[in-house]
Design a protein around this motif. Structure first.
Motif, PDB file in Angstrom:
ATOM      1  N   ALA A 181     -53.652  33.768 -37.422  1.00  0.00           N
ATOM      2  CA  ALA A 181     -53.432  32.470 -36.783  1.00  0.00           C
ATOM      3  C   ALA A 181     -53.322  31.351 -37.814  1.00  0.00           C
ATOM      4  O   ALA A 181     -52.662  30.335 -37.578  1.00  0.00           O
ATOM      5  CB  ALA A 181     -54.564  32.172 -35.809  1.00  0.00           C
ATOM      6  N   ARG A 229     -49.488  30.182 -40.623  1.00  0.00           N
ATOM      7  CA  ARG A 229     -48.490  29.132 -40.474  1.00  0.00           C
ATOM      8  C   ARG A 229     -49.031  27.783 -40.939  1.00  0.00           C
ATOM      9  O   ARG A 229     -48.314  26.996 -41.583  1.00  0.00           O
ATOM     10  CB  ARG A 229     -48.032  29.046 -39.018  1.00  0.00           C
ATOM     11  CG  ARG A 229     -47.021  27.945 -38.733  1.00  0.00           C
ATOM     12  CD  ARG A 229     -45.773  28.088 -39.558  1.00  0.00           C
ATOM     13  NE  ARG A 229     -44.810  27.019 -39.306  1.00  0.00           N
ATOM     14  CZ  ARG A 229     -43.808  26.731 -40.110  1.00  0.00           C
ATOM     15  NH1 ARG A 229     -43.611  27.415 -41.218  1.00  0.00           N
ATOM     16  NH2 ARG A 229     -42.985  25.754 -39.798  1.00  0.00           N
ATOM     17  N   GLN A 230     -50.306  27.495 -40.655  1.00  0.00           N
ATOM     18  CA  GLN A 230     -50.907  26.226 -41.072  1.00  0.00           C
ATOM     19  C   GLN A 230     -51.024  26.143 -42.595  1.00  0.00           C
ATOM     20  O   GLN A 230     -50.922  25.061 -43.174  1.00  0.00           O
ATOM     21  CB  GLN A 230     -52.290  26.083 -40.437  1.00  0.00           C
ATOM     22  CG  GLN A 230     -52.267  26.017 -38.920  1.00  0.00           C
ATOM     23  CD  GLN A 230     -51.485  24.830 -38.411  1.00  0.00           C
ATOM     24  OE1 GLN A 230     -51.643  23.719 -38.917  1.00  0.00           O
ATOM     25  NE2 GLN A 230     -50.631  25.056 -37.431  1.00  0.00           N
ATOM     26  N   PHE A 272     -49.026  33.272 -32.351  1.00  0.00           N
ATOM     27  CA  PHE A 272     -48.479  32.483 -33.460  1.00  0.00           C
ATOM     28  C   PHE A 272     -47.298  33.193 -34.108  1.00  0.00           C
ATOM     29  O   PHE A 272     -46.331  32.556 -34.515  1.00  0.00           O
ATOM     30  CB  PHE A 272     -49.567  32.217 -34.516  1.00  0.00           C
ATOM     31  CG  PHE A 272     -50.596  31.222 -34.077  1.00  0.00           C
ATOM     32  CD1 PHE A 272     -50.524  29.909 -34.490  1.00  0.00           C
ATOM     33  CD2 PHE A 272     -51.630  31.596 -33.238  1.00  0.00           C
ATOM     34  CE1 PHE A 272     -51.468  28.986 -34.082  1.00  0.00           C
ATOM     35  CE2 PHE A 272     -52.582  30.686 -32.822  1.00  0.00           C
ATOM     36  CZ  PHE A 272     -52.497  29.375 -33.242  1.00  0.00           C
ATOM     37  N   GLN A 273     -47.356  34.518 -34.222  1.00  0.00           N
ATOM     38  CA  GLN A 273     -46.282  35.206 -34.924  1.00  0.00           C
ATOM     39  C   GLN A 273     -45.990  36.587 -34.351  1.00  0.00           C
ATOM     40  O   GLN A 273     -44.835  36.914 -34.056  1.00  0.00           O
ATOM     41  CB  GLN A 273     -46.604  35.336 -36.419  1.00  0.00           C
ATOM     42  CG  GLN A 273     -45.479  35.987 -37.218  1.00  0.00           C
ATOM     43  CD  GLN A 273     -45.731  35.916 -38.709  1.00  0.00           C
ATOM     44  OE1 GLN A 273     -46.659  35.277 -39.184  1.00  0.00           O
ATOM     45  NE2 GLN A 273     -44.891  36.588 -39.482  1.00  0.00           N
ATOM     46  N   ASN A 312     -55.674  27.673 -32.165  1.00  0.00           N
ATOM     47  CA  ASN A 312     -54.848  26.507 -32.484  1.00  0.00           C
ATOM     48  C   ASN A 312     -55.649  25.222 -32.283  1.00  0.00           C
ATOM     49  O   ASN A 312     -55.622  24.317 -33.131  1.00  0.00           O
ATOM     50  CB  ASN A 312     -53.598  26.492 -31.616  1.00  0.00           C
ATOM     51  CG  ASN A 312     -52.612  25.424 -32.057  1.00  0.00           C
ATOM     52  OD1 ASN A 312     -52.250  25.346 -33.227  1.00  0.00           O
ATOM     53  ND2 ASN A 312     -52.192  24.586 -31.123  1.00  0.00           N
TER      54      ASN A 312
END
Length: 312
Positions: A259, A262-263, A110-111, A240
């Protein structure tokens, strides 16, 4: 029996492949048929290996031949070396930059991993990457077998065989919390602190029951006298997908904070505040075989990961 540098210098790749054939066929005659050699010639190859390494690698009986404990260790290390060599042969057939084979956990895609690749790109590093994602045990075995050049993720040291652990080099990178999450439209999202007892009243989507995160969650609940939830869906090694299912099904889930970040930023998910439920943090590290630790592309990736962690 002392090892012999003179005999080691005489070894060829087929000597190392010989161990895998012996393990597979259990017969020198069968191995000879594969290699198009006589049985005495195969026996001599075994002697060459044993003289070189200074120890017995193969035992003989009326049932055939088998690898000793030392032979199995030699086979494991030979597999790693042969896999690396085969990868090198394929790379040399092209004019493209080398391919670095990296294993990781999906939560890091994710990052952390993209940030490191961005750093390498900006620095002009000419390296291509092939990523393999999965659960920790599969990634560690692939690294041990020479199918990966490095692994970025959590390591369960207490579950690794001693021989494997002693052959690895590990650099700690970061720690991330394991958190409970739900969609921003879930009834619990608007609440303040949530009690542990309330958690079992809602549907769950979780990793499979062999996942470290699932084990940690269930242990935390049992410490409060609460039975583990029966999820309405299980998804292996994919945070995810867990978050997508949690949003669509108005369910709770358990994912690494790394994870979830971002959400949370885009307003689709939130982390629940459950003060009484303490879950162990996840230690993320960079792992490679000892003999590869100074390989320039691995050094560059490791430094980019460290830089990404310190600047984030």
């Amino acid at each position: 029996m002392a090892y012999s540098l003179q005999h080691i210098d005489r070894l060829r790749l087929r000597h190392l492949r010989l161990l895998a054939l012996i393990d597979q066929y259990g017969s020198l005659r069968g191995v000879g048929n594969i290699l198009n050699l006589t049985q005495p010639a195969v026996s001599q190859m075994v002697k060459d290996l044993e003289y070189a390494f200074g120890t017995e690698l193969v035992t003989r009986s009326v049932r055939g031949v088998a690898l000793t404990e030392a032979g199995r260790l030699a086979l494991q290390r030979a597999r790693s070396g042969l896999a690396t060599f085969d990868h090198l042969v394929k790379e040399l057939q092209t004019d493209q930059p080398m391919i670095l084979r990296v294993g990781t956990n999906p939560a890091l895609t994710f990052q952390l991993i993209p940030d490191a690749l961005r750093q390498l790109h900006l620095g002009g590093k000419q390296v291509r990457f092939r990523f393999l994602t999965g659960i920790v045990s599969d990634m560690m075995q692939a690294l041990w077998d020479g199918e990966l050049d490095c692994y970025v993720g959590r390591v369960d040291w207490d579950r690794l065989p001693h021989q494997m652990a002693s052959a690895l080099r590990h650099v700690p990178l970061a720690r991330t919390d394991l958190v409970l999450a739900c969609s921003t439209s879930h009834p619990l999202a608007a609440r303040g602190p949530v009690s542990v007892d309330e958690l079992v009243k809602w549907p769950w989507v979780l990793p499979d029951d062999e996942s470290n995160n699932r084990v940690a969650l269930e242990a935390g609940l049992r410490n409060h006298g609460i039975a583990a939830p029966q999820p309405i869906a299980e998804i292996a090694a994919d945070p995810n997908a867990l978050m997508i299912f949690a949003r669509q099904l108005e369910a709770l889930t358990c994912v690494p904070q790394m994870a979830l970040a971002r959400q949370i930023e885009v307003g689709e998910m939130c982390a629940l505040d459950v003060p009484d439920l303490v879950l162990p943090p996840i230690q993320i590290g960079f792992v490679t075989l000892a003999e590869h630790v100074d390989m320039p592309p691995l050094v560059a990736l490791r430094e980019a990961l460290i830089l990404g962690v310190t600047t984030s």
